[in-house]
Design a protein around this motif. Structure first.
Motif, PDB file in Angstrom:
ATOM      1  N   CYS A  27       0.883  -1.169   0.000  1.00 16.70           N
ATOM      2  CA  CYS A  27       0.000   0.000   0.000  1.00 16.70           C
ATOM      3  C   CYS A  27       0.916   1.213   0.000  1.00 16.70           C
ATOM      4  O   CYS A  27       1.834   1.298   0.817  1.00 16.70           O
ATOM      5  CB  CYS A  27      -0.935   0.033   1.203  1.00 16.70           C
ATOM      6  SG  CYS A  27      -2.059   1.473   1.123  1.00 16.70           S
ATOM      7  N   MET A  70      -0.551   4.384  -0.376  1.00 10.14           N
ATOM      8  CA  MET A  70      -1.469   5.511  -0.285  1.00 10.14           C
ATOM      9  C   MET A  70      -0.800   6.704   0.408  1.00 10.14           C
ATOM     10  O   MET A  70      -1.009   7.847   0.040  1.00 10.14           O
ATOM     11  CB  MET A  70      -2.685   5.080   0.533  1.00 10.14           C
ATOM     12  CG  MET A  70      -3.954   5.762   0.159  1.00 10.14           C
ATOM     13  SD  MET A  70      -5.113   4.608  -0.547  1.00 10.14           S
ATOM     14  CE  MET A  70      -5.624   3.673   0.871  1.00 10.14           C
ATOM     15  N   CYS A  71       0.018   6.427   1.424  1.00 13.81           N
ATOM     16  CA  CYS A  71       0.587   7.512   2.221  1.00 13.81           C
ATOM     17  C   CYS A  71       1.735   8.233   1.531  1.00 13.81           C
ATOM     18  O   CYS A  71       2.306   9.161   2.099  1.00 13.81           O
ATOM     19  CB  CYS A  71       1.031   6.992   3.578  1.00 13.81           C
ATOM     20  SG  CYS A  71      -0.387   6.755   4.659  1.00 13.81           S
ATOM     21  N   HIS A 121       7.522   5.898   1.790  1.00 13.71           N
ATOM     22  CA  HIS A 121       6.941   4.879   2.661  1.00 13.71           C
ATOM     23  C   HIS A 121       6.139   3.832   1.879  1.00 13.71           C
ATOM     24  O   HIS A 121       5.360   4.159   0.997  1.00 13.71           O
ATOM     25  CB  HIS A 121       6.029   5.504   3.714  1.00 13.71           C
ATOM     26  CG  HIS A 121       5.270   4.490   4.504  1.00 13.71           C
ATOM     27  ND1 HIS A 121       5.894   3.679   5.427  1.00 13.71           N
ATOM     28  CD2 HIS A 121       3.979   4.110   4.478  1.00 13.71           C
ATOM     29  CE1 HIS A 121       4.990   2.853   5.941  1.00 13.71           C
ATOM     30  NE2 HIS A 121       3.821   3.099   5.384  1.00 13.71           N
ATOM     31  N   CYS A 131       3.840   0.266   2.840  1.00 11.61           N
ATOM     32  CA  CYS A 131       3.357  -0.778   3.741  1.00 11.61           C
ATOM     33  C   CYS A 131       3.281  -2.080   2.960  1.00 11.61           C
ATOM     34  O   CYS A 131       2.831  -2.083   1.806  1.00 11.61           O
ATOM     35  CB  CYS A 131       1.952  -0.462   4.268  1.00 11.61           C
ATOM     36  SG  CYS A 131       1.899   0.630   5.698  1.00 11.61           S
ATOM     37  N   GLY A 147      -2.152  -2.902   7.551  1.00 16.65           N
ATOM     38  CA  GLY A 147      -1.434  -1.642   7.394  1.00 16.65           C
ATOM     39  C   GLY A 147      -1.353  -0.904   8.714  1.00 16.65           C
ATOM     40  O   GLY A 147      -2.218  -1.057   9.569  1.00 16.65           O
ATOM     41  N   LEU A 148      -0.318  -0.106   8.895  1.00 19.66           N
ATOM     42  CA  LEU A 148      -0.092   0.485  10.213  1.00 19.66           C
ATOM     43  C   LEU A 148      -1.148   1.508  10.596  1.00 19.66           C
ATOM     44  O   LEU A 148      -1.326   1.826  11.764  1.00 19.66           O
ATOM     45  CB  LEU A 148       1.318   1.067  10.292  1.00 19.66           C
ATOM     46  CG  LEU A 148       1.737   2.079   9.240  1.00 19.66           C
ATOM     47  CD1 LEU A 148       1.272   3.456   9.623  1.00 19.66           C
ATOM     48  CD2 LEU A 148       3.248   2.057   9.117  1.00 19.66           C
ATOM     49  N   CYS A 149      -1.909   2.009   9.621  1.00 20.81           N
ATOM     50  CA  CYS A 149      -2.978   2.950   9.939  1.00 20.81           C
ATOM     51  C   CYS A 149      -4.183   2.226  10.502  1.00 20.81           C
ATOM     52  O   CYS A 149      -5.111   2.842  11.009  1.00 20.81           O
ATOM     53  CB  CYS A 149      -3.402   3.682   8.672  1.00 20.81           C
ATOM     54  SG  CYS A 149      -3.928   2.561   7.368  1.00 20.81           S
ATOM     55  N   VAL A 165      -6.311  -0.681   6.530  1.00 25.07           N
ATOM     56  CA  VAL A 165      -6.128  -1.494   5.327  1.00 25.07           C
ATOM     57  C   VAL A 165      -5.733  -2.918   5.720  1.00 25.07           C
ATOM     58  O   VAL A 165      -4.598  -3.181   6.113  1.00 25.07           O
ATOM     59  CB  VAL A 165      -5.051  -0.871   4.396  1.00 25.07           C
ATOM     60  CG1 VAL A 165      -4.872  -1.713   3.150  1.00 25.07           C
ATOM     61  CG2 VAL A 165      -5.429   0.556   4.024  1.00 25.07           C
ATOM     62  N   CYS A 218       4.947   5.707   8.200  1.00 27.10           N
ATOM     63  CA  CYS A 218       4.720   7.000   7.554  1.00 27.10           C
ATOM     64  C   CYS A 218       4.528   8.023   8.652  1.00 27.10           C
ATOM     65  O   CYS A 218       5.429   8.760   9.007  1.00 27.10           O
ATOM     66  CB  CYS A 218       3.504   6.939   6.636  1.00 27.10           C
ATOM     67  SG  CYS A 218       2.121   6.067   7.339  1.00 27.10           S
TER      68      CYS A 218
HETATM   69 FE1  SF4 Z   1      -1.748   2.368   3.138  1.00 26.77          FE
HETATM   70 FE2  SF4 Z   1      -2.448   2.637   5.694  1.00 26.77          FE
HETATM   71 FE3  SF4 Z   1       0.048   1.980   5.014  1.00 26.77          FE
HETATM   72 FE4  SF4 Z   1      -0.870   4.446   4.555  1.00 26.77          FE
HETATM   73  S1  SF4 Z   1      -0.544   3.482   6.525  1.00 26.77           S
HETATM   74  S2  SF4 Z   1       0.340   3.190   3.166  1.00 26.77           S
HETATM   75  S3  SF4 Z   1      -3.006   4.000   4.004  1.00 26.77           S
HETATM   76  S4  SF4 Z   1      -1.767   0.763   4.686  1.00 26.77           S
END
Ligand code: SF4
Ligand code: NI
Ligand code: NI
Length: 709
Positions: free
Chosen positions: A485, A487-488, A495, A497, A505-507, A510, A574
């Motif tokens: 991922c 996205m960030c 960064h 993931c 995912g760390l957020c 995901v 991120c």
């Molecule tokens: Fe994707 Fe979440 Fe990782 Fe950001 S933190 S890159 S949205 S999985």
């Protein structure tokens, strides 16, 4: 007067005020008195970001003012004006930090003043997904309170985060307009210097997400210009101080739109005169190049992500769908195309106007979808989005999921003509627009009938159980591929993931299924397939394919990433991680804390301080950002012995994860009630010896593990 003279004059005035304020404070408290903003790991964030130096005392603040003075050159050139703008901003920060002197709490609601690091990290995900497409800074008083409300509402309904400084705050209060970070309208303060609190957000975003080195002012300004979609709306009259602040905003890349026509100088794309306040919105979006995603939904109230966090109190609700007392549920399910009539919305049972006000009712909705590319795995992905879809309705609050939902519809919505069928309209429109590549047809069945819902709920629970069985059986070993991922990268350019079934995912937003669905919905998008054919080291979770993927998607910034180690090439962070873990050297365990917990940990650091140890897409062995659910994963720092290393958690997080932690620890170490062996803030903060005593007392499994190498 030229524009330069106005900027320089404004800057000089603010500088004079700042110097006097610092001298006064020193006279009162002495040079050794500590100065700081609450809940930030970045000292005086703006001064730190621009110069790389932290300020801890009044004496240091006085020295810092000397550094600010060196920015205040007086050649009539653009660069001098910009630097004087920056100097003005820094002076404003000094004036604001003095308000917090000696533990004072200078702001009270509706005003926020300084915003904590946690608030900024919370903004990370919505900013990268475009849920928050921009940040508006509104300064001064609108020509009328009605115009103030109209302007704020126009941004809010586009999802734009609105910050307010000065008279506009009183104008909204006068009109009874709801403000707060939960509805993305944040009054900062009534003095013009309060504007620094939003500048501080932009600059900390660069440090937190962008890995910008503090003191690298050039990269800092490039980052805010390219990646922070902020802009300023300044109402007339503009005095020289505001003009000087405006120069600072422009230096950071934020255009200023004003209705001032006297003694002002237009600068294309940067300082824009728009006499018609009703056009501020359009002019600002154009100047900052912000595009708004429009979904038109046929409902009588507003629909925008800014309303997601809105709270509906008991006294304001028309009716409550109460899953804790009645049979209620929400379900997305796949059907054959022939069984579905697109956009058919049925309400089986009484409509909202036939139900007494204040009732707690039984209600269910089944969203039925069909499509050639639809897979049953996507059902849960769509279903989880319902929470956000319904919360975006102004005046509707949704919590929970599956058969534990609670929905409140406000009296205001009822009066505006909102009915149950509009829930169907929203679900239909959002499912069709967000999942357009897999959903060809969609219909929604709403049932408001206790007897029918009792039966339907039993059926839905069977579906949920089947899904859970499938999820439980999904391990990193059992699936053929992982996903990236990125996205960030909008904010953390290097960064990446790597998302696996056992490591989300760390957020926290995901999961592997989400990533899979994202990949199929948008094959060129942020989630790409990572094959897992060449495993180098199973214990560390080191794969040739993963290394190749992170090299490629970090554009060469990263070479090696392991999936299960905290020390050897750990995954990067991120900035928007839900939790962070760090090594606790006395017990040889790890301490985990989360964004919602502002208190101290046994590492002697708060969440913000631990979080500032990593981020921006760099690897920091010993510190790692991660999602909440990763804590109870059998793969959590498996290379270092696994979740049995966890020695401390905030109580709230421990309770959230209790059952899963106990289950995993039983399986991994044959330990019962593991959660009770983990310390929390009611047992100890700050003192590692106290922590060790507790761990010894309860026989924590970390004590029998090898020390870290
Ligand atoms: Fe994707 Fe979440 Fe990782 Fe950001 S933190 S890159 S949205 S999985
Ligand atoms: Ni190498
Ligand atoms: Ni992020």
């Amino acid at each position: 007067m030229t524009l330069f003279e106005r900027v320089f004059g404004g800057n000089d005035a603010v500088y004079g005020l700042t110097e006097a304020a610092i001298d006064n404070a020193i006279a009162q408290y002495g040079e050794g008195q500590a100065v700081s903003f609450p809940d930030t790991a970045y000292s005086l964030p703006c001064y730190y970001a621009v110069t790389g130096s932290k300020v801890g005392t009044l004496g240091e603040l006085k020295q810092a003012l000397g550094v600010v003075k060196t920015l205040m050159t007086r050649n009539p050139r653009l660069n001098d004006a910009f630097m004087s703008g920056v100097a003005t901003a820094l002076c404003a920060e000094f004036i604001e930090v003095l308000k917090y002197l000696n533990g004072a709490a200078p702001y009270e609601l509706p005003c926020y003043g300084h915003l904590s690091d946690a608030v900024i990290r919370n903004l990370g995900v919505p900013l990268v997904t475009g849920d928050i497409p921009g940040v508006a800074v509104i300064l001064g008083s609108a020509p009328s309170a009605d115009e103030a409300v109209a302007l704020v509402k126009s941004y809010q309904s586009q999802g734009i985060l609105v910050t307010l400084v000065g008279g506009v705050i009183d104008q909204l209060e006068e009109k009874g307009y709801k403000t707060g970070d939960n509805v993305r309208v944040i009054p900062l303060g009534k003095d013009v210097t309060a504007v620094i609190h939003v500048v501080s957000v932009a600059l900390r975003a660069a440090l937190i997400f962008g890995n910008i080195t503090p003191g690298d002012a050039g990269s800092l300004m490039k980052y805010t210009m390219e990646r922070v979609p902020a802009f300023v709306n300044a109402f007339k009259p503009l005095d020289d101080v505001i003009v000087a602040c405006g120069a600072g905003a422009i230096a950071l890349g934020f255009p200023v739109v004003t209705n001032e026509t006297e003694n002002i100088y237009r600068v294309p794309k940067s300082l824009i005169v728009q006499e018609d306040v009703s056009k501020f919105n359009a002019t600002s979006l154009e100047a900052r190049d912000i595009k708004i995603k429009i979904t038109t939904i046929d409902i009588p109230v507003s629909f925008a992500s800014a309303f997601e966090g809105e709270i509906i109190r008991k006294g304001d609700m028309q009716v409550e769908v109460d899953g804790s007392r009645k049979d209620c549920f929400e379900l997305v399910t796949t059907r054959d195309a022939a069984e579905i009539e697109d956009h058919k919305i049925t309400v089986d049972g009484p409509e909202l106007d036939e139900i007494p006000v204040g009732s707690k009712i039984s209600l269910s909705y089944i969203v039925e979808v069909a499509g050639k590319n639809m897979q049953s795995d996507f059902e849960s992905v769509m279903e989880r989005k319902i929470h956000s879809f319904l919360n975006c309705i102004e005046g509707v609050m949704h919590t929970g999921q599956r058969d534990m939902i609670r929905i409140r519809v406000s009296k205001a919505d009822f009066e505006a003509g909102f009915r149950f069928r509009h829930i169907g309209e929203v679900l239909y429109a959002k499912i069709k627009s967000e999942f357009d590549t897999v959903v060809d047809k969609c219909q929604v069945k709403i049932v408001v009938d206790e007897a029918k819902n009792k039966e339907l709920r039993a059926m839905a629970n069977e579906v949920f159980n089947r899904r859970d069985d499938r999820l439980r059986s999904m391990t990193d070993e059992s699936v053929p591929v992982f996903y990236t991922c990125i996205m960030c990268q909008a904010f953390s350019p290097s960064h990446v993931c790597i998302v696996t079934p056992e490591r989300l995912g760390l957020c926290g937003a995901v999961s592997w299924l989400d990533a899979k669905a994202t990949n199929e919905l948008d094959p060129q998008g942020p989630c790409q397939v990572v094959p897992k054919e060449h495993c180098i080291d199973e214990r560390l979770g080191r794969y040739e394919d993963v290394d190749e993927a992170v090299q490629k998607y970090s554009h060469g910034a990263l070479e090696h990433v392991t999936l299960y180690s905290l020390f050897q090439d750990p995954m990067t962070s991120c900035g928007c991680f839900e939790c962070i873990c760090g090594v606790e050297p006395v017990s040889m365990g790890v301490v985990i804390t989360m964004r919602e917990y502002a208190g101290m940990t046994p590492l002697g650091m708060t969440f913000s301080e631990m979080a500032s140890m990593t981020g921006g897409g760099v690897q920091t062995p010993g510190f790692m950002g991660h999602g909440k659910h990763f804590i109870a994963s059998k793969k959590f720092i498996a290379a270092e012995g696994g979740l049995g290393r966890i020695v401390w958690l905030p109580k709230e997080l421990k309770e959230q994860m209790r059952d899963k932690l106990n289950e995993a620890a039983k399986e991994l170490y044959d330990v019962d009630n593991f959660a009770d062996m983990i310390a929390d803030e009611t047992i100890c903060t700050e003192d590692p010896e106290e922590l060790l005593n507790y761990l010894t007392e309860v026989g924590h499994p970390v004590l029998s593990m090898e020390p870290f190498d």
